[in-house]
Scaffold this active site. Structure first.
Site, PDB file in Angstrom:
ATOM      1  N   HIS A  80       0.832  -1.211   0.000  1.00 24.68           N
ATOM      2  CA  HIS A  80       0.000   0.000   0.000  1.00 24.68           C
ATOM      3  C   HIS A  80       0.870   1.266   0.000  1.00 24.68           C
ATOM      4  O   HIS A  80       0.495   2.289   0.578  1.00 24.68           O
ATOM      5  CB  HIS A  80      -0.993  -0.001   1.176  1.00 24.68           C
ATOM      6  CG  HIS A  80      -2.077  -1.037   0.996  1.00 24.68           C
ATOM      7  ND1 HIS A  80      -3.186  -0.809   0.226  1.00 24.68           N
ATOM      8  CD2 HIS A  80      -2.162  -2.310   1.438  1.00 24.68           C
ATOM      9  CE1 HIS A  80      -3.942  -1.911   0.223  1.00 24.68           C
ATOM     10  NE2 HIS A  80      -3.334  -2.837   0.943  1.00 24.68           N
ATOM     11  N   ASP A 120       1.535  -4.150  -9.466  1.00 24.97           N
ATOM     12  CA  ASP A 120       1.265  -5.487  -9.994  1.00 24.97           C
ATOM     13  C   ASP A 120       1.592  -5.578 -11.477  1.00 24.97           C
ATOM     14  O   ASP A 120       2.268  -6.505 -11.932  1.00 24.97           O
ATOM     15  CB  ASP A 120      -0.213  -5.855  -9.779  1.00 24.97           C
ATOM     16  CG  ASP A 120      -0.602  -5.792  -8.325  1.00 24.97           C
ATOM     17  OD1 ASP A 120       0.304  -5.655  -7.482  1.00 24.97           O
ATOM     18  OD2 ASP A 120      -1.804  -5.872  -8.034  1.00 24.97           O
TER      19      ASP A 120
END
Ligand code: GLA
Length: 393
Positions: A39, A179
């Site tokens: 995060h 990602d």
């Protein structure tokens, strides 16, 4: 199943669904696991993922018309999604097919010449909803296949950005760049230390010296779109706005922990302050983790992983009982060097570094404790760092 066997099954299914004709090209794109730096990617911080040797296989060929036909062997009973280049738009068609459709649509929006449709069959071996980036893997696979079929001039780095934009705008998930970047730019045996502010990336050999990367799946599916992921992003935005009143920063992770401590009074809301504290300290841990890995100090790396999990659990609140149980049970095993949740959270997987001689004991003990506490089985995979997208046939 070997890669050749997988490819044969995929091509057979492709021919079964789409009929004979010109041979399809076959590509593979990996999933990813994040070692530390969670995060932080939408807060301008650092991340430290590696691509995996599991991922998504896909076979595709161009059509003469503008139709798109998409089929997945992961849902063998499901129909072939049929649409056309002219009927693409956010979220369409419904279900998994909106991910490849989104990438094709976004590429076209950017001006890439894709004027004919295609037939495509995919088959992934990443457990879906496990937080190992099955979506990014499918997006990058689509990008790599389409680039090859239409001869597009597109670097892996640019492709990662397009896939992220597609997931943001087409699929409504406000994900960061980690990602897609990791799936598109992975290198065998290496982890990728990425500064998400500048996108500068350093490859670091993942020398685990007699230890392995063990991934444990809670088997609690996470869904980024439905979960509190988008809320966390917003909370970080709000905290940033409060800090910006007293400090000249663009992202939360522009602050060091010392700077954060100096001006934390700027944020009145205790929840927002906890979210910001996680981002700032997690970024510092990730930078420390790079030094630790380079110095071969796995013990330090493992300690940082544990601190990361605790911060994600207490300050960022994205773990839940399943992930907390897997991590805390892992910390008890003598041969476990480090363990933490990986990916977005709210379910999915933990990643652990475990001495080779302790791996079976680790799986046995953590697995039994998890089942006792949570009432369902966890799955375990011993993984290696793999390469980026590649053509197989
Ligand atoms: C998901 C998102 C990433 C990142 C992680 C948390 O995997 O897709 O962009 O924010 O969560 O680190």
């Amino acid at each position: 199943m070997t890669e050749n066997e997988r490819t044969d099954v995929l091509l057979e299914a492709f021919a079964g669904k789409f009929g004979p004709g010109k041979r399809a090209r076959v590509f593979f794109a990996p999933g990813r696991v994040n070692l530390i730096g969670e995060h932080t990617d939408y807060n301008g911080g650092h991340v430290f993922p590696c691509a995996l040797t599991i991922g998504t296989y896909g076979a595709a060929r161009r059509r003469k018309d503008r139709r798109l036909r998409l089929y997945s062997l992961n849902f063998p009973d499901s129909w072939v999604y049929e649409t056309s280049l002219d009927r693409l738009g956010p979220g369409l068609p419904k279900g998994w097919a909106s991910y490849p459709a989104g990438v094709i649509h976004t590429l076209r929006e950017k001006g890439f010449a894709i004027d004919q449709g295609l037939d495509m069959a995919v088959w992934g071996d990443i457990p879906s909803g496990s937080g190992l980036s099955s979506s990014a893997s499918l997006e990058v696979l689509t990008g790599a296949l389409v680039r090859s079929l239409f001869g597009l001039s597109l670097t892996n780095r640019a492709m990662a950005l397009i896939c992220q934009e597609s997931e943001n705008r087409y699929n409504g998930v406000a994900c960061g760049i980690m990602d897609q970047f990791a799936c598109a730019n992975g290198r065998e045996g290496k982890a990728l230390f990425l500064d998400t502010g500048s996108l500068s990336c350093t490859y670091v050999p993942l020398h685990l010296d007699g230890a392995s990367l063990v991934i444990a799946n809670t088997n609690k599916k996470h869904s980024l779109a439905q979960s509190a992921y988008n809320d966390r992003r917003q909370e970080c935005q709000q905290a940033l706005a409060a800090f910006q009143r007293v400090k000249n920063i663009h992202h939360l992770c522009d602050m060091s922990p010392a700077e954060f401590e100096q001006c934390k009074e700027a944020v009145a809301d205790p929840i927002l302050l906890r979210r910001a504290r996680h981002a700032v300290y997690e970024n510092a841990r990730t930078i420390d983790a790079l030094q630790a890995l380079r110095a071969g100090d796995l013990k330090r790396f493992g300690q940082l992983m544990k601190e990361s999990h605790i911060s994600l659990s207490r300050d960022y609140q994205v773990t839940g009982p399943e992930l907390d149980t897997l991590a805390s049970q892992a910390w008890k095993i003598p041969g476990c060097i480090g363990s933490r949740m990986t990916g977005g959270g709210f379910g999915g997987c933990t990643v652990s570094i475990v001495e080779n001689k302790a791996v079976s004991e680790f799986i046995d003990r953590v697995g039994r404790a998890y089942e006792k506490e949570i009432g369902k089985k966890a799955d375990f995979y011993v993984m290696q760092a793999g390469g980026g997208p590649r053509q197989i046939k």
